[in-house]
Design a protein around this motif. Structure first.
Motif, PDB file in Angstrom:
ATOM      1  N   PHE A  11       0.825  -1.203   0.000  1.00  0.00           N
ATOM      2  CA  PHE A  11       0.000   0.000   0.000  1.00  0.00           C
ATOM      3  C   PHE A  11       0.861   1.255   0.000  1.00  0.00           C
ATOM      4  O   PHE A  11       0.503   2.262  -0.605  1.00  0.00           O
ATOM      5  CB  PHE A  11      -0.963  -0.013   1.186  1.00  0.00           C
ATOM      6  CG  PHE A  11      -2.186   0.808   0.948  1.00  0.00           C
ATOM      7  CD1 PHE A  11      -3.148   0.389   0.047  1.00  0.00           C
ATOM      8  CD2 PHE A  11      -2.364   2.003   1.601  1.00  0.00           C
ATOM      9  CE1 PHE A  11      -4.274   1.154  -0.197  1.00  0.00           C
ATOM     10  CE2 PHE A  11      -3.484   2.767   1.374  1.00  0.00           C
ATOM     11  CZ  PHE A  11      -4.446   2.350   0.464  1.00  0.00           C
ATOM     12  N   GLY A  12       2.024   1.208   0.672  1.00  0.00           N
ATOM     13  CA  GLY A  12       2.958   2.334   0.607  1.00  0.00           C
ATOM     14  C   GLY A  12       3.462   2.557  -0.808  1.00  0.00           C
ATOM     15  O   GLY A  12       3.578   3.691  -1.273  1.00  0.00           O
ATOM     16  N   LEU A  13       3.783   1.460  -1.513  1.00  0.00           N
ATOM     17  CA  LEU A  13       4.229   1.568  -2.907  1.00  0.00           C
ATOM     18  C   LEU A  13       3.115   2.099  -3.797  1.00  0.00           C
ATOM     19  O   LEU A  13       3.353   2.926  -4.682  1.00  0.00           O
ATOM     20  CB  LEU A  13       4.715   0.219  -3.426  1.00  0.00           C
ATOM     21  CG  LEU A  13       5.250   0.186  -4.853  1.00  0.00           C
ATOM     22  CD1 LEU A  13       6.455   1.107  -5.002  1.00  0.00           C
ATOM     23  CD2 LEU A  13       5.603  -1.236  -5.247  1.00  0.00           C
ATOM     24  N   PHE A  14       1.877   1.657  -3.538  1.00  0.00           N
ATOM     25  CA  PHE A  14       0.749   2.161  -4.315  1.00  0.00           C
ATOM     26  C   PHE A  14       0.573   3.663  -4.105  1.00  0.00           C
ATOM     27  O   PHE A  14       0.373   4.413  -5.066  1.00  0.00           O
ATOM     28  CB  PHE A  14      -0.535   1.421  -3.942  1.00  0.00           C
ATOM     29  CG  PHE A  14      -1.755   1.976  -4.604  1.00  0.00           C
ATOM     30  CD1 PHE A  14      -1.991   1.745  -5.946  1.00  0.00           C
ATOM     31  CD2 PHE A  14      -2.654   2.750  -3.896  1.00  0.00           C
ATOM     32  CE1 PHE A  14      -3.107   2.269  -6.569  1.00  0.00           C
ATOM     33  CE2 PHE A  14      -3.765   3.275  -4.497  1.00  0.00           C
ATOM     34  CZ  PHE A  14      -3.997   3.041  -5.843  1.00  0.00           C
ATOM     35  N   PHE A  34       8.652   6.539  -0.348  1.00  0.00           N
ATOM     36  CA  PHE A  34       8.044   5.204  -0.289  1.00  0.00           C
ATOM     37  C   PHE A  34       8.138   4.612   1.111  1.00  0.00           C
ATOM     38  O   PHE A  34       7.154   4.094   1.645  1.00  0.00           O
ATOM     39  CB  PHE A  34       8.707   4.284  -1.323  1.00  0.00           C
ATOM     40  CG  PHE A  34       8.518   2.830  -1.046  1.00  0.00           C
ATOM     41  CD1 PHE A  34       7.264   2.260  -1.094  1.00  0.00           C
ATOM     42  CD2 PHE A  34       9.596   2.020  -0.724  1.00  0.00           C
ATOM     43  CE1 PHE A  34       7.085   0.912  -0.831  1.00  0.00           C
ATOM     44  CE2 PHE A  34       9.432   0.686  -0.462  1.00  0.00           C
ATOM     45  CZ  PHE A  34       8.165   0.126  -0.516  1.00  0.00           C
ATOM     46  N   VAL A  35       9.295   4.691   1.721  1.00  0.00           N
ATOM     47  CA  VAL A  35       9.481   4.154   3.071  1.00  0.00           C
ATOM     48  C   VAL A  35       8.619   4.928   4.065  1.00  0.00           C
ATOM     49  O   VAL A  35       8.024   4.337   4.979  1.00  0.00           O
ATOM     50  CB  VAL A  35      10.976   4.173   3.461  1.00  0.00           C
ATOM     51  CG1 VAL A  35      11.176   3.851   4.926  1.00  0.00           C
ATOM     52  CG2 VAL A  35      11.754   3.203   2.587  1.00  0.00           C
ATOM     53  N   SER A  36       8.519   6.233   3.891  1.00  0.00           N
ATOM     54  CA  SER A  36       7.680   7.042   4.784  1.00  0.00           C
ATOM     55  C   SER A  36       6.224   6.639   4.684  1.00  0.00           C
ATOM     56  O   SER A  36       5.537   6.470   5.707  1.00  0.00           O
ATOM     57  CB  SER A  36       7.827   8.524   4.455  1.00  0.00           C
ATOM     58  OG  SER A  36       9.138   8.946   4.642  1.00  0.00           O
ATOM     59  N   PHE A  37       5.718   6.495   3.453  1.00  0.00           N
ATOM     60  CA  PHE A  37       4.330   6.045   3.267  1.00  0.00           C
ATOM     61  C   PHE A  37       4.116   4.680   3.913  1.00  0.00           C
ATOM     62  O   PHE A  37       3.125   4.458   4.611  1.00  0.00           O
ATOM     63  CB  PHE A  37       3.966   5.965   1.788  1.00  0.00           C
ATOM     64  CG  PHE A  37       3.597   7.281   1.158  1.00  0.00           C
ATOM     65  CD1 PHE A  37       2.973   8.273   1.876  1.00  0.00           C
ATOM     66  CD2 PHE A  37       3.864   7.510  -0.173  1.00  0.00           C
ATOM     67  CE1 PHE A  37       2.630   9.478   1.293  1.00  0.00           C
ATOM     68  CE2 PHE A  37       3.532   8.709  -0.772  1.00  0.00           C
ATOM     69  CZ  PHE A  37       2.909   9.690  -0.028  1.00  0.00           C
ATOM     70  N   VAL A  88       2.019  -3.473  -9.777  1.00  0.00           N
ATOM     71  CA  VAL A  88       2.847  -3.927 -10.900  1.00  0.00           C
ATOM     72  C   VAL A  88       2.327  -3.340 -12.205  1.00  0.00           C
ATOM     73  O   VAL A  88       3.098  -2.827 -13.026  1.00  0.00           O
ATOM     74  CB  VAL A  88       2.894  -5.470 -10.961  1.00  0.00           C
ATOM     75  CG1 VAL A  88       3.554  -5.944 -12.233  1.00  0.00           C
ATOM     76  CG2 VAL A  88       3.600  -6.025  -9.747  1.00  0.00           C
ATOM     77  N   CYS A  89       1.006  -3.386 -12.398  1.00  0.00           N
ATOM     78  CA  CYS A  89       0.417  -2.820 -13.620  1.00  0.00           C
ATOM     79  C   CYS A  89       0.588  -1.308 -13.670  1.00  0.00           C
ATOM     80  O   CYS A  89       0.700  -0.727 -14.740  1.00  0.00           O
ATOM     81  CB  CYS A  89      -1.066  -3.172 -13.712  1.00  0.00           C
ATOM     82  SG  CYS A  89      -1.386  -4.911 -14.000  1.00  0.00           S
TER      83      CYS A  89
END
Length: 156
Positions: A11-14, A34-37, A88-89
């Motif tokens: 979800f952080g990556l999203f 990204f790490v913060s999210f 991924v998409c």
């Protein structure tokens, strides 16, 4: 714990990819964003689970709280598995197709939330006789309000 970490990282990556797609600017960027999210998502979920567990201890309803938390785990992890192919998409498709992917992910997430919450709410409300106002206040304070704050913070 692995599924908990998987959900937080996915979800952080999203959210990171969505912020990049929408062109949102933050004081940090790249891997730190990204790490913060991811850490914010993981911390929010951990705090939520601890608060609910504490409330179950205080009101002596540990069985219902355990059942409710297992429903939350299932919901979040199912949504994590929905967002795995979406992320991924998100990075492999063109910008014209991303809107369709976002709508499909949103619809699937809403369906999963509604199904799990209806299933658990019917079980909880039928097991304990308490005023429905308390259930409404809980849902507003711990379920709906954090999502609205997240949307406001991301300027969506």
């Amino acid at each position: 714990i692995a599924l908990f970490l998987l959900f937080g990282l996915i979800f952080g990556l999203f959210l990171y990819q969505l912020a990049q797609y929408k062109g949102a600017y933050y004081s940090i960027n790249g891997v730190r964003l990204f790490v913060s999210f991811s850490l914010i998502i993981l911390a929010a979920l951990a705090i939520k689970f601890l608060i609910v567990k504490f409330l179950g201890f205080v009101f002596n309803i540990n069985k219902l709280v355990t059942e409710y938390l297992s429903t939350l785990y299932l919901t979040y992890f199912n949504i994590g598995f929905v967002f795995l192919p979406v992320t991924v998409c998100f990075c492999l498709l063109t910008a014209t197709l991303i809107n369709y992917i976002l709508w499909m992910a949103l619809i699937l997430a809403v369906v999963i939330f509604i199904w799990q919450y209806l299933r658990s709410s019917v079980n909880i409300v039928s097991s304990i006789l308490f005023h429905k106002f308390y259930l409404f206040v809980y849902l507003c304070a711990l379920e709906i309000c954090p999502v609205l704050i997240l949307i406001k913070a991301l300027n969506i």
